[in-house]
Design a protein around this motif. Structure first.
Motif, PDB file in Angstrom:
ATOM      1  N   LEU A   1      -6.520  -3.978   3.921  1.00  0.00           N
ATOM      2  CA  LEU A   1      -6.421  -3.519   5.315  1.00  0.00           C
ATOM      3  C   LEU A   1      -7.333  -4.302   6.266  1.00  0.00           C
TER       4      LEU A   1
ATOM      5  N   ASN B   1       0.836  -1.207   0.000  1.00  0.00           N
ATOM      6  CA  ASN B   1       0.000   0.000   0.000  1.00  0.00           C
ATOM      7  C   ASN B   1       0.866   1.251   0.000  1.00  0.00           C
TER       8      ASN B   1
ATOM      9  N   GLN C   1     -12.364   2.230  -0.282  1.00  0.00           N
ATOM     10  CA  GLN C   1     -11.163   2.871  -0.820  1.00  0.00           C
ATOM     11  C   GLN C   1     -11.382   4.375  -0.753  1.00  0.00           C
ATOM     12  N   VAL C   2     -10.345   5.111  -0.341  1.00  0.00           N
ATOM     13  CA  VAL C   2     -10.500   6.558  -0.184  1.00  0.00           C
ATOM     14  C   VAL C   2     -10.800   7.169  -1.554  1.00  0.00           C
TER      15      VAL C   2
ATOM     16  N   THR D   1      -8.268  -3.961  -4.187  1.00  0.00           N
ATOM     17  CA  THR D   1      -9.592  -4.549  -4.011  1.00  0.00           C
ATOM     18  C   THR D   1     -10.313  -3.931  -2.818  1.00  0.00           C
TER      19      THR D   1
ATOM     20  N   ASP E   1       5.174   6.193   5.234  1.00  0.00           N
ATOM     21  CA  ASP E   1       5.438   6.680   3.877  1.00  0.00           C
ATOM     22  C   ASP E   1       5.208   8.182   3.815  1.00  0.00           C
TER      23      ASP E   1
HETATM   24  P1  ADP Z   1      -6.476  -1.453  -1.506  1.00  0.00           P
HETATM   25  O1  ADP Z   1      -6.474  -2.787  -2.141  1.00  0.00           O
HETATM   26  O2  ADP Z   1      -7.355  -0.462  -2.179  1.00  0.00           O
HETATM   27  O3  ADP Z   1      -5.128  -0.950  -1.201  1.00  0.00           O
HETATM   28  P2  ADP Z   1      -6.691  -1.590   1.300  1.00  0.00           P
HETATM   29  O4  ADP Z   1      -7.746  -2.182   2.195  1.00  0.00           O
HETATM   30  O5  ADP Z   1      -5.335  -2.098   1.442  1.00  0.00           O
HETATM   31  O6  ADP Z   1      -7.233  -1.730  -0.116  1.00  0.00           O
HETATM   32  O7  ADP Z   1      -6.713  -0.041   1.555  1.00  0.00           O
HETATM   33  C1  ADP Z   1      -7.935   0.655   1.559  1.00  0.00           C
HETATM   34  C2  ADP Z   1      -7.723   2.093   1.151  1.00  0.00           C
HETATM   35  O8  ADP Z   1      -6.990   2.777   2.137  1.00  0.00           O
HETATM   36  C3  ADP Z   1      -6.922   2.256  -0.109  1.00  0.00           C
HETATM   37  O9  ADP Z   1      -7.722   2.124  -1.246  1.00  0.00           O
HETATM   38  C4  ADP Z   1      -6.415   3.695   0.057  1.00  0.00           C
HETATM   39  O10 ADP Z   1      -7.425   4.590  -0.326  1.00  0.00           O
HETATM   40  C5  ADP Z   1      -6.187   3.795   1.542  1.00  0.00           C
HETATM   41  N1  ADP Z   1      -4.762   3.516   1.873  1.00  0.00           N
HETATM   42  C6  ADP Z   1      -4.248   2.372   2.347  1.00  0.00           C
HETATM   43  N2  ADP Z   1      -2.926   2.496   2.585  1.00  0.00           N
HETATM   44  C7  ADP Z   1      -2.608   3.775   2.267  1.00  0.00           C
HETATM   45  C8  ADP Z   1      -1.381   4.529   2.266  1.00  0.00           C
HETATM   46  N3  ADP Z   1      -0.243   4.018   2.698  1.00  0.00           N
HETATM   47  N4  ADP Z   1      -1.435   5.810   1.879  1.00  0.00           N
HETATM   48  C9  ADP Z   1      -2.598   6.373   1.455  1.00  0.00           C
HETATM   49  N5  ADP Z   1      -3.777   5.714   1.417  1.00  0.00           N
HETATM   50  C10 ADP Z   1      -3.775   4.417   1.802  1.00  0.00           C
END
Ligand code: ADP
Length: 449
Positions: A416, A354, A400-401, A412, A381
């Motif tokens: 997280l 991520n 997802q943001v 997907t 990061d």
């Molecule tokens: P994805 O497969 O979309 O990465 P995650 O569940 O891992 O799904 O993360 C969900 C959402 O959280 C991501 O789509 C992103 O919008 C946000 N996100 C996760 N990790 C980060 C990061 N290190 N920096 C910025 N946004 C993040």
């Protein structure tokens, strides 16, 4: 008869019955002179006349001496003695009631005779018994002219009337207080009944609410288990056909297969890409469903964190190829810990992927150290960051943001929630600290042992 520190104030001798009136007057005078309050003056005078009367009845003259003790708690003492030894047995029982009028009353049988000693402490408001004051009191008492028994009778009557008035006033006060107390008690009891009724009502409500909550949570648990089972089954069933589609597209694209037109090749490439994405989604769903259904059993062992970090450095470096981003895996500050190596590696890989995905320039850094008795992994990061109000939402499935530009690859929205599940299975917690434009730090806190 004078005790150490005490000073004599006055003496007199009791010879005839009339002297009992005189000693009574004198007792009141002395008591007033040293500063006893009105009621105590009467008490002392009464006690003294009673002692004098009893002493005379045993058939001998008695000497009375008043002394004042100025040290410690200032006290007025009176000793009444006669030269008959052995009279205490006769006198003592007659003075039991009298003892209640003073602080102490003792009857002593000595070789030189029988002595009755009484003492009464002076109130704090009494003037100090200095030598000058003692002299003054002595002079005043010497000038005292005793009145006749009739005068004394009149004083006594006056005192009796005052005392009776006071008793009546106190009785009235007491009756009023009792009535008030009864009223208050009734009020308190009413309040108590009202409160206990309300409490009972509330308790019944709470019990019913708990029962409802229990029922709801059983239903919820059943629904969640059914969902996990459904997801696990569906994704499992989907995996085989999707894998088959990918295999078929590979076969079609293989140089040894029949030649394809460019349009056909483009379409098959598209099918292959979409099937690949679908496989990732199906695999992620299957992982999450398994973790949620409690089908992930951690394999505990002493894990060498240097090896874990080395492996992550090796497998993720190919992803972090952009020169604008430094990919830093620090040397672990904790050498080993007891955990499940595979689950820990998956969590860290997930977070690092991520971080690399959402960081256009700056750095992505993995570190581990010990803090407050726990092992803390941080994946930090300098990427897009996440608004504070979404810090919990990103742990929801598929969230997802919106508008967060992934520098590379699609996701997907299951990474997280899965990572948090696994960290929970390992007995720890996963937290995020992040702000838009300032990067993100994900912290995995695991128990040290
Ligand atoms: P994805 O497969 O979309 O990465 P995650 O569940 O891992 O799904 O993360 C969900 C959402 O959280 C991501 O789509 C992103 O919008 C946000 N996100 C996760 N990790 C980060 C990061 N290190 N920096 C910025 N946004 C993040």
């Amino acid at each position: 008869m004078i005790t150490a520190g005490a000073e004599s104030l006055m003496r007199m001798r009791l010879r005839v019955e009339q002297d009992v009136f005189v000693v009574r007057q004198l007792g009141r005078e002395v008591a007033r002179a040293v500063g006893l309050e009105q009621q105590d003056q009467t008490r002392l005078a009464t006690a003294l006349s009673e002692v004098g009367r009893v002493m005379l009845t045993v058939g001998h003259d008695a000497d009375v001496e008043f002394t004042a003790e100025p040290n410690g708690v200032p006290t007025l003492r009176v000793a009444v003695g006669n030269p008959l030894s052995g009279a205490a047995a006769e006198i003592g029982p007659q003075l039991v009631q009298v003892g209640r009028l003073v602080d102490t009353l003792e009857v002593d049988d000595g070789e030189t005779g029988t002595v009755v000693r009484m003492a009464r402490r002076l109130p704090a408001s009494a003037p100090l018994l200095t030598h000058e004051r003692m002299d003054e009191i002595r002079a005043r008492l010497a000038d005292h002219v005793p009145g006749s028994p009739l005068d004394e009778l009149s004083v006594q009557n006056q005192q009796l009337i005052t005392a009776l008035d006071e008793v009546r006033a106190q009785r009235d006060d007491l009756a009023r207080l009792n009535a008030e107390l009864e009223e208050t008690n009734r009020g308190v009891m009413a309040l108590y009944h009202q409160l206990s009724d309300e409490l009972e009502e509330t308790n019944r409500g709470v019990v019913a609410l708990y029962a409802e909550l229990d029922e709801k949570s059983v239903q919820l648990r059943a629904a969640s288990e059914a969902k996990s089972r459904f997801l696990a089954n569906v994704s499992h069933e989907l995996r085989a056909p999707v894998t088959a589609v990918i295999g078929l597209t590979r076969l079609l694209l293989d140089p040894s297969s029949e030649p394809l037109g460019s349009e056909q090749r483009r379409k098959i490439d598209l099918i292959s890409g979409t099937a690949g994405d679908l496989l990732v989604l199906v695999n992620d769903l299957l992982d999450l469903a398994k973790a949620e259904a409690g089908r992930v059993e951690p394999q505990w062992s002493d894990v060498d964190l240097r090896a874990v970090f080395g492996q992550l450095r090796g497998t993720l470096r190919p992803l972090a190829t952009r020169p604008e981003v430094d990919f830093v895996v620090e040397e672990p500050r904790v050498a080993t810990m007891r955990t499940d190596e595979m689950l820990l590696t998956r969590v860290l890989r997930n977070l690092l992927t991520n971080a690399i995905k959402f960081t256009a320039d700056g750095e992505v850094r993995l570190a581990v150290g010990e803090r407050d008795g726990a092992v803390e992994f941080t994946v930090a990061d300098t990427g897009v960051g996440i608004p504070a109000e979404l810090h919990e939402r990103i742990f929801e499935e598929f969230y997802q943001v919106p508008g967060s530009p992934a520098v590379m690859g699609k996701g997907t929205g299951l990474g997280l929630p899965y990572a948090r599940r696994l960290v929970g299975i390992l007995g720890g917690g996963l937290l995020v600290d992040s702000a838009p434009g300032e990067g993100s730090t994900f912290t995995v806190r695991l128990p040290a042992s």
